[in-house]
Design a protein around this motif. Structure first.
Motif, short mmCIF file in Angstrom:
data_model
loop_
_atom_site.label_atom_id
_atom_site.label_comp_id
_atom_site.label_asym_id
_atom_site.label_seq_id
_atom_site.Cartn_x
_atom_site.Cartn_y
_atom_site.Cartn_z
N GLU A 34 0.74 10.90 -1.03
CA GLU A 34 1.27 11.46 0.41
C GLU A 34 0.14 11.83 1.22
O GLU A 34 0.22 11.43 2.35
CB GLU A 34 2.02 12.69 -0.06
CG GLU A 34 2.76 13.31 1.15
CD GLU A 34 3.54 14.60 1.07
OE1 GLU A 34 3.29 15.76 1.52
OE2 GLU A 34 4.41 14.41 0.24
N ASP A 35 -1.20 12.41 0.55
CA ASP A 35 -2.32 12.44 1.35
C ASP A 35 -3.00 11.07 2.02
O ASP A 35 -3.39 11.21 3.17
CB ASP A 35 -3.40 13.22 0.50
CG ASP A 35 -2.89 14.70 0.15
OD1 ASP A 35 -2.04 15.19 1.05
OD2 ASP A 35 -3.51 15.37 -0.69
N GLU A 36 -3.01 10.25 1.24
CA GLU A 36 -3.32 8.90 1.70
C GLU A 36 -2.43 8.25 2.65
O GLU A 36 -2.92 7.72 3.75
CB GLU A 36 -3.42 7.88 0.41
CG GLU A 36 -4.50 8.14 -0.53
CD GLU A 36 -4.42 7.32 -1.67
OE1 GLU A 36 -5.30 6.91 -2.18
OE2 GLU A 36 -3.40 6.49 -2.02
N LEU A 37 -1.22 8.51 2.42
CA LEU A 37 -0.30 8.13 3.63
C LEU A 37 -0.43 8.88 5.00
O LEU A 37 -0.57 8.27 5.96
CB LEU A 37 1.41 8.69 3.41
CG LEU A 37 2.36 8.30 4.31
CD1 LEU A 37 2.37 6.69 4.69
CD2 LEU A 37 3.83 8.72 3.77
N LYS B 272 14.20 13.60 -7.53
CA LYS B 272 13.95 12.67 -8.72
C LYS B 272 13.01 11.98 -8.48
O LYS B 272 12.74 10.93 -7.68
CB LYS B 272 15.23 11.85 -9.17
CG LYS B 272 16.42 12.78 -9.43
CD LYS B 272 17.63 11.81 -9.70
CE LYS B 272 19.03 12.70 -10.13
NZ LYS B 272 20.15 12.50 -9.10
N GLY B 273 11.75 12.01 -9.53
CA GLY B 273 10.60 11.14 -9.12
C GLY B 273 9.95 11.19 -7.87
O GLY B 273 9.87 12.23 -7.41
N ALA B 274 9.82 9.92 -7.04
CA ALA B 274 9.22 10.13 -5.89
C ALA B 274 10.12 10.48 -4.67
O ALA B 274 9.86 10.61 -3.68
CB ALA B 274 8.81 8.64 -5.52
N ASN B 275 11.66 10.55 -5.12
CA ASN B 275 12.42 10.79 -4.09
C ASN B 275 12.45 12.22 -3.80
O ASN B 275 12.25 13.06 -4.57
CB ASN B 275 13.86 10.35 -4.51
CG ASN B 275 13.86 8.96 -4.59
OD1 ASN B 275 13.18 8.37 -4.40
ND2 ASN B 275 15.24 8.45 -5.39
N PHE C 171 0.86 -1.24 -0.11
CA PHE C 171 0.16 0.09 0.02
C PHE C 171 0.74 1.29 -0.05
O PHE C 171 0.56 2.30 -0.78
CB PHE C 171 -0.72 0.18 1.26
CG PHE C 171 -1.59 1.22 1.04
CD1 PHE C 171 -2.73 1.49 0.57
CD2 PHE C 171 -1.37 2.10 2.27
CE1 PHE C 171 -3.59 2.54 0.61
CE2 PHE C 171 -2.29 3.27 2.52
CZ PHE C 171 -3.45 3.50 1.62
N LEU C 172 1.91 1.34 0.90
CA LEU C 172 2.74 2.46 0.93
C LEU C 172 3.58 2.72 -0.48
O LEU C 172 3.80 3.72 -0.77
CB LEU C 172 3.93 2.14 1.94
CG LEU C 172 3.35 2.37 3.64
CD1 LEU C 172 4.46 2.32 4.50
CD2 LEU C 172 2.51 3.40 3.72
N SER C 173 3.74 1.57 -1.14
CA SER C 173 4.35 1.86 -2.45
C SER C 173 3.54 2.38 -3.35
O SER C 173 3.95 3.17 -4.35
CB SER C 173 4.68 0.36 -3.20
OG SER C 173 5.93 -0.27 -2.30
N ALA D 169 9.00 9.57 6.13
CA ALA D 169 9.25 9.20 4.89
C ALA D 169 8.54 7.62 4.57
O ALA D 169 8.66 6.89 5.49
CB ALA D 169 10.45 9.10 4.43
N GLY D 170 7.65 7.55 3.61
CA GLY D 170 7.14 6.30 3.02
C GLY D 170 7.92 5.48 2.45
O GLY D 170 7.81 4.34 2.15
#
Length: 192
Positions: free
Chosen positions: A26-29, A92-95, A20-22, A131-132
């Protein structure tokens, strides 16, 4: 104890939450995982500090407070990033780059929040960086070097492993998006 060996059922729940975390935002986390987790851990007055109007959050995605046994109150600001937090030159990306977090931390620690239960403005005592994904050692070190000793002592890190371990050991139900889909070949009808 989140550092004990897990049962097979807990390992299964941990894997489902990891999946799920993947894929969550961010709002859902924040809304589906962290708010429930912090409530379960004993924090109270958990306020989503600015998700409706991001301009007013001043570095805090969430703020909360905790009351010590002495009845003293500590305030916590929480900055959440969905992916990995690293010390690369740019995001970069999700980072996320730790320099972005540094600016948000300075805003968070320097901006007052209004606690409606006490009717006064207070400063955040500690800042959680959540951090997720992974928070790299380089990111932690870089941030520690940029902050003076007093601010450095106010920072608490929580990465993906911490979230998974705390969530599973606190026996919280999985968020709806983490629940496995029912198997289509299972017959749930009553046989009459």
């Amino acid at each position: 104890n989140p550092h004990r060996p897990f049962t097979p059922k807990e390992l299964e729940r941990r894997e489902q939450l990891s999946d799920f975390l993947s894929k969550c935002s961010e709002d859902e986390l924040i809304e589906e995982v962290l708010l429930a987790l912090f409530r379960q851990l004993g924090f109270h007055r958990i306020s989503d500090a600015g998700q409706q109007d991001k301009a007013l959050e001043y570095g805090k995605d969430v703020w909360t407070r905790s009351t010590l046994p002495t009845q003293h109150v500590l305030y916590f600001g929480i900055q959440v990033k969905k992916g990995k937090l690293d010390a690369a030159g740019s995001s970069k990306g999700a980072n996320s780059n730790v320099a972005e977090i540094h600016n948000q931390l300075l805003m968070m620690l320097g901006h007052e929040i209004f606690d409606p239960e006490t009717s006064r403005k207070v400063l955040v005592d500690h800042a959680f960086i959540v951090a997720g994904g992974e928070i790299t050692k380089q990111a932690r070190n870089w941030l520690g070097e940029k902050l003076d000793a007093t601010k450095r002592s106010q920072i608490l890190f929580m990465d993906r492993d911490d979230i998974l371990n705390l969530y599973v050991t606190s026996s919280l139900p999985l968020p709806p998006g983490a629940m496995p889909a029912p198997s289509p070949d299972v017959d749930d009808d009553i046989p009459f």
